[in-house]
Design a protein around this motif. Structure first.
Motif, PDB file in Angstrom:
ATOM      1  N   ASN A 164      -4.494  16.963  21.895  1.00  0.00           N
ATOM      2  CA  ASN A 164      -3.510  15.896  21.730  1.00  0.00           C
ATOM      3  C   ASN A 164      -2.289  16.456  21.019  1.00  0.00           C
ATOM      4  O   ASN A 164      -2.413  17.249  20.084  1.00  0.00           O
ATOM      5  CB  ASN A 164      -4.099  14.742  20.920  1.00  0.00           C
ATOM      6  CG  ASN A 164      -5.096  13.952  21.723  1.00  0.00           C
ATOM      7  OD1 ASN A 164      -4.854  13.599  22.869  1.00  0.00           O
ATOM      8  ND2 ASN A 164      -6.251  13.665  21.136  1.00  0.00           N
TER       9      ASN A 164
ATOM     10  N   ASN B 195      11.556  15.029  29.631  1.00  0.00           N
ATOM     11  CA  ASN B 195      10.145  15.099  30.003  1.00  0.00           C
ATOM     12  C   ASN B 195      10.045  15.119  31.516  1.00  0.00           C
ATOM     13  O   ASN B 195      10.787  14.433  32.199  1.00  0.00           O
ATOM     14  CB  ASN B 195       9.366  13.884  29.477  1.00  0.00           C
ATOM     15  CG  ASN B 195       9.377  13.841  27.976  1.00  0.00           C
ATOM     16  OD1 ASN B 195       9.352  14.880  27.317  1.00  0.00           O
ATOM     17  ND2 ASN B 195       9.417  12.653  27.432  1.00  0.00           N
TER      18      ASN B 195
ATOM     19  N   PHE C 183       2.162  15.533  30.187  1.00  0.00           N
ATOM     20  CA  PHE C 183       3.471  15.750  30.788  1.00  0.00           C
ATOM     21  C   PHE C 183       4.102  17.017  30.225  1.00  0.00           C
ATOM     22  O   PHE C 183       3.811  17.431  29.120  1.00  0.00           O
ATOM     23  CB  PHE C 183       4.406  14.556  30.620  1.00  0.00           C
ATOM     24  CG  PHE C 183       4.612  14.111  29.194  1.00  0.00           C
ATOM     25  CD1 PHE C 183       5.693  14.571  28.476  1.00  0.00           C
ATOM     26  CD2 PHE C 183       3.736  13.218  28.598  1.00  0.00           C
ATOM     27  CE1 PHE C 183       5.886  14.162  27.167  1.00  0.00           C
ATOM     28  CE2 PHE C 183       3.924  12.803  27.294  1.00  0.00           C
ATOM     29  CZ  PHE C 183       5.009  13.275  26.569  1.00  0.00           C
TER      30      PHE C 183
ATOM     31  N   LYS D 113      -3.061  11.258  29.207  1.00  0.00           N
ATOM     32  CA  LYS D 113      -1.675  11.410  29.657  1.00  0.00           C
ATOM     33  C   LYS D 113      -1.221  12.829  29.357  1.00  0.00           C
ATOM     34  O   LYS D 113      -1.392  13.324  28.249  1.00  0.00           O
ATOM     35  CB  LYS D 113      -0.769  10.411  28.946  1.00  0.00           C
ATOM     36  CG  LYS D 113      -1.113   8.978  29.264  1.00  0.00           C
ATOM     37  CD  LYS D 113      -0.211   8.032  28.524  1.00  0.00           C
ATOM     38  CE  LYS D 113      -0.634   6.599  28.800  1.00  0.00           C
ATOM     39  NZ  LYS D 113       0.177   5.644  28.050  1.00  0.00           N
TER      40      LYS D 113
ATOM     41  N   ALA E 294       0.197  16.136  25.501  1.00  0.00           N
ATOM     42  CA  ALA E 294      -0.982  15.400  25.958  1.00  0.00           C
ATOM     43  C   ALA E 294      -1.346  14.339  24.929  1.00  0.00           C
ATOM     44  O   ALA E 294      -1.129  14.520  23.726  1.00  0.00           O
ATOM     45  CB  ALA E 294      -2.150  16.354  26.164  1.00  0.00           C
ATOM     46  N   SER E 295      -1.914  13.234  25.414  1.00  0.00           N
ATOM     47  CA  SER E 295      -2.426  12.194  24.524  1.00  0.00           C
ATOM     48  C   SER E 295      -3.641  11.552  25.174  1.00  0.00           C
ATOM     49  O   SER E 295      -3.806  11.597  26.384  1.00  0.00           O
ATOM     50  CB  SER E 295      -1.354  11.138  24.227  1.00  0.00           C
ATOM     51  OG  SER E 295      -1.012  10.438  25.398  1.00  0.00           O
ATOM     52  N   GLY E 296      -4.487  10.975  24.351  1.00  0.00           N
ATOM     53  CA  GLY E 296      -5.677  10.287  24.841  1.00  0.00           C
ATOM     54  C   GLY E 296      -6.871  11.191  25.065  1.00  0.00           C
ATOM     55  O   GLY E 296      -7.889  10.759  25.603  1.00  0.00           O
TER      56      GLY E 296
ATOM     57  N   LYS F 213     -11.096   7.063  27.791  1.00  0.00           N
ATOM     58  CA  LYS F 213      -9.711   6.634  27.954  1.00  0.00           C
ATOM     59  C   LYS F 213      -9.010   7.501  28.996  1.00  0.00           C
ATOM     60  O   LYS F 213      -9.430   8.614  29.277  1.00  0.00           O
ATOM     61  CB  LYS F 213      -8.954   6.768  26.632  1.00  0.00           C
ATOM     62  CG  LYS F 213      -9.460   5.874  25.528  1.00  0.00           C
ATOM     63  CD  LYS F 213      -8.502   5.850  24.368  1.00  0.00           C
ATOM     64  CE  LYS F 213      -8.467   7.162  23.619  1.00  0.00           C
ATOM     65  NZ  LYS F 213      -7.590   7.150  22.437  1.00  0.00           N
ATOM     66  N   ASN F 214      -7.942   6.956  29.557  1.00  0.00           N
ATOM     67  CA  ASN F 214      -7.084   7.763  30.429  1.00  0.00           C
ATOM     68  C   ASN F 214      -6.361   8.793  29.588  1.00  0.00           C
ATOM     69  O   ASN F 214      -5.970   8.527  28.457  1.00  0.00           O
ATOM     70  CB  ASN F 214      -6.054   6.888  31.143  1.00  0.00           C
ATOM     71  CG  ASN F 214      -6.673   6.018  32.205  1.00  0.00           C
ATOM     72  OD1 ASN F 214      -7.690   6.369  32.785  1.00  0.00           O
ATOM     73  ND2 ASN F 214      -6.060   4.892  32.465  1.00  0.00           N
TER      74      ASN F 214
END
Length: 83
Positions: free
Chosen positions: A43, A82, A73, A71, A15-17, A68-69
């Motif tokens: 994150n 991925n 995966f 992400k 995950a990020s953001g 922020k969006n």
């Protein structure tokens, strides 16, 4: 992200953001109507040790219009791909 988790298996989710609002992976088996499991994401790489079997989905809610969006995966550790 679409995933079906099996009980007793380990899964990796990147995950990020993610900011101040929590982001979860929820697991629900709609056939047996078992209890829903939830896993808080951070994150980076997150390890999920599934405690029940079912469909996995991401929940992320915020009232902040400036957020922020996020992400998310799935990481396939054996092959490095991925999803």
């Amino acid at each position: 992200m679409r995933m079906y988790l099996q009980s007793g298996q380990t899964y990796w989710v990147a995950a990020s953001g993610i900011g101040n609002d929590p982001v979860y992976v929820m697991v629900k088996n709609w056939v047996t109507n078992e209890a829903t499991s939830s896993y808080t994401l951070q994150n980076g790489l997150n390890r999920i040790d599934a405690t029940n079997e079912g469909n996995a989905f991401v929940t992320y809610f915020t009232d902040n219009s400036e957020a922020k969006n996020v992400k998310v995966f799935r990481q396939q550790m054996e092959t490095g791909y991925n999803y």
